[in-house]
Scaffold this active site. Structure first.
Site, mmCIF file in Angstrom:
data_model
loop_
_atom_site.group_PDB
_atom_site.id
_atom_site.type_symbol
_atom_site.label_atom_id
_atom_site.label_comp_id
_atom_site.label_asym_id
_atom_site.label_seq_id
_atom_site.Cartn_x
_atom_site.Cartn_y
_atom_site.Cartn_z
ATOM 1 N N LYS A 13 1.665 7.512 16.217
ATOM 2 C CA LYS A 13 0.233 7.659 16.878
ATOM 3 C C LYS A 13 0.164 8.804 17.918
ATOM 4 C CE LYS A 13 0.460 3.315 18.064
ATOM 5 N NZ LYS A 13 1.863 2.943 17.587
ATOM 6 N N ARG A 88 -4.725 -3.651 19.907
ATOM 7 C CA ARG A 88 -3.352 -3.972 19.311
ATOM 8 C C ARG A 88 -3.572 -5.696 18.837
ATOM 9 N NH1 ARG A 88 0.628 -0.359 21.607
ATOM 10 N NH2 ARG A 88 2.421 -0.923 20.819
ATOM 11 N N ARG A 127 13.752 9.196 19.265
ATOM 12 C CA ARG A 127 12.565 9.643 19.996
ATOM 13 C C ARG A 127 12.916 9.837 21.286
ATOM 14 N NH1 ARG A 127 7.274 6.253 19.612
ATOM 15 N NH2 ARG A 127 8.465 4.508 20.536
ATOM 16 N N ARG A 163 12.741 6.349 25.856
ATOM 17 C CA ARG A 163 12.196 5.367 26.746
ATOM 18 C C ARG A 163 12.867 4.263 26.840
ATOM 19 N NH1 ARG A 163 6.492 4.775 23.288
ATOM 20 N NH2 ARG A 163 7.023 2.751 23.488
ATOM 21 N N ARG A 174 9.263 -5.569 18.752
ATOM 22 C CA ARG A 174 7.893 -4.757 18.745
ATOM 23 C C ARG A 174 7.413 -4.823 17.415
ATOM 24 N NH1 ARG A 174 9.904 0.417 21.657
ATOM 25 N NH2 ARG A 174 8.341 1.405 21.023
HETATM 26 P P1 ADP Z 1 4.721 1.987 20.565
HETATM 27 O O1 ADP Z 1 3.509 2.023 19.822
HETATM 28 O O2 ADP Z 1 5.709 2.728 20.117
HETATM 29 O O3 ADP Z 1 5.185 0.304 20.671
HETATM 30 P P2 ADP Z 1 3.344 2.303 23.055
HETATM 31 O O4 ADP Z 1 3.617 3.309 24.013
HETATM 32 O O5 ADP Z 1 2.213 2.174 22.544
HETATM 33 O O6 ADP Z 1 4.723 2.220 22.052
HETATM 34 O O7 ADP Z 1 3.386 0.579 23.943
HETATM 35 C C1 ADP Z 1 4.747 0.275 24.836
HETATM 36 C C2 ADP Z 1 4.474 -1.108 25.346
HETATM 37 O O8 ADP Z 1 3.110 -1.079 26.169
HETATM 38 C C3 ADP Z 1 4.049 -2.156 24.109
HETATM 39 O O9 ADP Z 1 5.499 -2.743 23.618
HETATM 40 C C4 ADP Z 1 3.411 -3.304 24.818
HETATM 41 O O10 ADP Z 1 4.097 -4.067 25.882
HETATM 42 C C5 ADP Z 1 2.731 -2.533 25.897
HETATM 43 N N1 ADP Z 1 1.233 -2.308 25.149
HETATM 44 C C6 ADP Z 1 0.774 -0.903 24.912
HETATM 45 N N2 ADP Z 1 -0.452 -1.102 24.706
HETATM 46 C C7 ADP Z 1 -0.831 -2.399 24.531
HETATM 47 C C8 ADP Z 1 -1.849 -3.180 24.244
HETATM 48 N N3 ADP Z 1 -3.135 -2.458 23.822
HETATM 49 N N4 ADP Z 1 -2.063 -4.418 24.452
HETATM 50 C C9 ADP Z 1 -0.870 -5.066 25.252
HETATM 51 N N5 ADP Z 1 0.343 -4.326 25.249
HETATM 52 C C10 ADP Z 1 0.386 -3.014 25.296
#
Ligand code: ADP
Length: 283
Positions: A13, A88, A127, A163, A174
């Protein structure tokens, strides 16, 4: 154009959003990036989000929604946006619907990036992102080499970091959270007629091309007029030696027009006289 990119962690994404930004010129809004920024700055929001992020759980809806509301209210989001990592879960999707309804900015499309789960784990392990410019690389599939070797911010080689939540234990949590909370959004958006699914495996450029195709945007990056490119264009335009100008080819039957300079002169002269006259009357 208002787009949501939907996909499991590691589905690309972030990478594809960055590529779309270059092509369409609308901002990428990544809740993950915004939350990491808040954690790095040590804000109250960051402090509250950190524990859930480190454990691979979702951050509380109220925190994420407040952040999104604020971000979508910024001027650059008026021409469109790419939502990456939001919504999400179903509660967030409903809240987004309501928010966009009040802003009178409905979504145009939701694109689901499909990747096999074994490939997801392999991608996350490789990554890395640049500390300075934030660009995401993959040591296995898209390393920082060739034209991408230098960081546009520092001018030196990218300083890569992993990360903290890209470790084995957090990644499996996750992926589980994605299956339980986020996957239902596929049916939610399909029922609204917004869903497009693309195969997000294989070459990064090929995925971008598929994404561009479903969104009806150009697949190629808009050329950037950097200083180096401008200089190269200037050199290319400059003739190497002074040669006699080649005779212009005139199409058969084309009407000959008088030379531009001769036509333009009298008009410019009278305009200049007019302005001189105006000045003198003002005095
Ligand atoms: P990835 O898609 O690889 O899991 P992200 O950078 O999108 O990585 O998200 C990292 C973390 O940030 C998630 O595991 C979660 O804890 C938090 N997070 C991100 N977006 C949301 C969201 N929309 N709602 C709740 N938590 C979120």
């Amino acid at each position: 154009m208002r787009i949501v990119l939907l996909g499991a962690p590691g589905s690309g994404k972030g990478t594809q959003s960055q590529r779309l930004v270059e092509r369409v010129g609308i901002p990428q809004i990544s809740t993950g990036d915004l939350l990491r920024e808040a954690v790095a700055r040590g804000t109250e929001l960051g402090r509250q989000a950190k524990e859930a992020m480190d454990a691979g759980r979702l951050v509380e809806d109220s925190l994420v929604l407040g952040m999104i509301r604020e971000r979508l209210g910024e001027p650059d989001a008026r021409k469109g946006f790419i939502l990456d990592g939001f919504p999400r879960n179903l509660a967030q999707a409903h809240a987004l619907d309501r928010l966009l309804e009040t802003l009178k900015q409905p979504l145009d499309a939701v694109v689901q990036l499909e990747v096999d789960s074994r490939e997801l784990v392999r991608r996350i392990a490789g990554r890395r992102s640049c500390v300075d410019c934030g660009r995401v690389f993959n040591l296995l599939t898209s390393p920082p080499t060739g034209a991408a070797a230098l960081c546009p911010k520092s001018g030196a080689a990218h300083r890569l970091m992993q990360r903290p939540d890209d470790n084995e234990a957090t990644v499996s949590e996750r992926l589980r959270v994605y299956d339980e909370k986020t996957r239902p959004l596929i049916d939610f958006y399909r029922a609204r007629g917004l869903l497009q699914a693309i195969d997000a495996e294989g070459d990064v450029d090929a995925v971008t091309a598929r994404l561009a195709q479903v969104l009806h945007v150009p697949a190629l990056r808009r050329p950037k007029r950097t200083a180096v490119r401008r200089a190269a264009l200037k050199r290319a335009r400059k003739p190497a030696r002074k040669k006699a100008a080649p005779a212009k080819r005139v199409r058969a039957g084309a009407k000959r027009r008088p030379p531009r300079a001769r036509r333009a002169k009298p008009a410019r002269a009278s305009a200049a006289r007019g302005s001189r006259r105006r000045k003198s009357t003002r005095r």
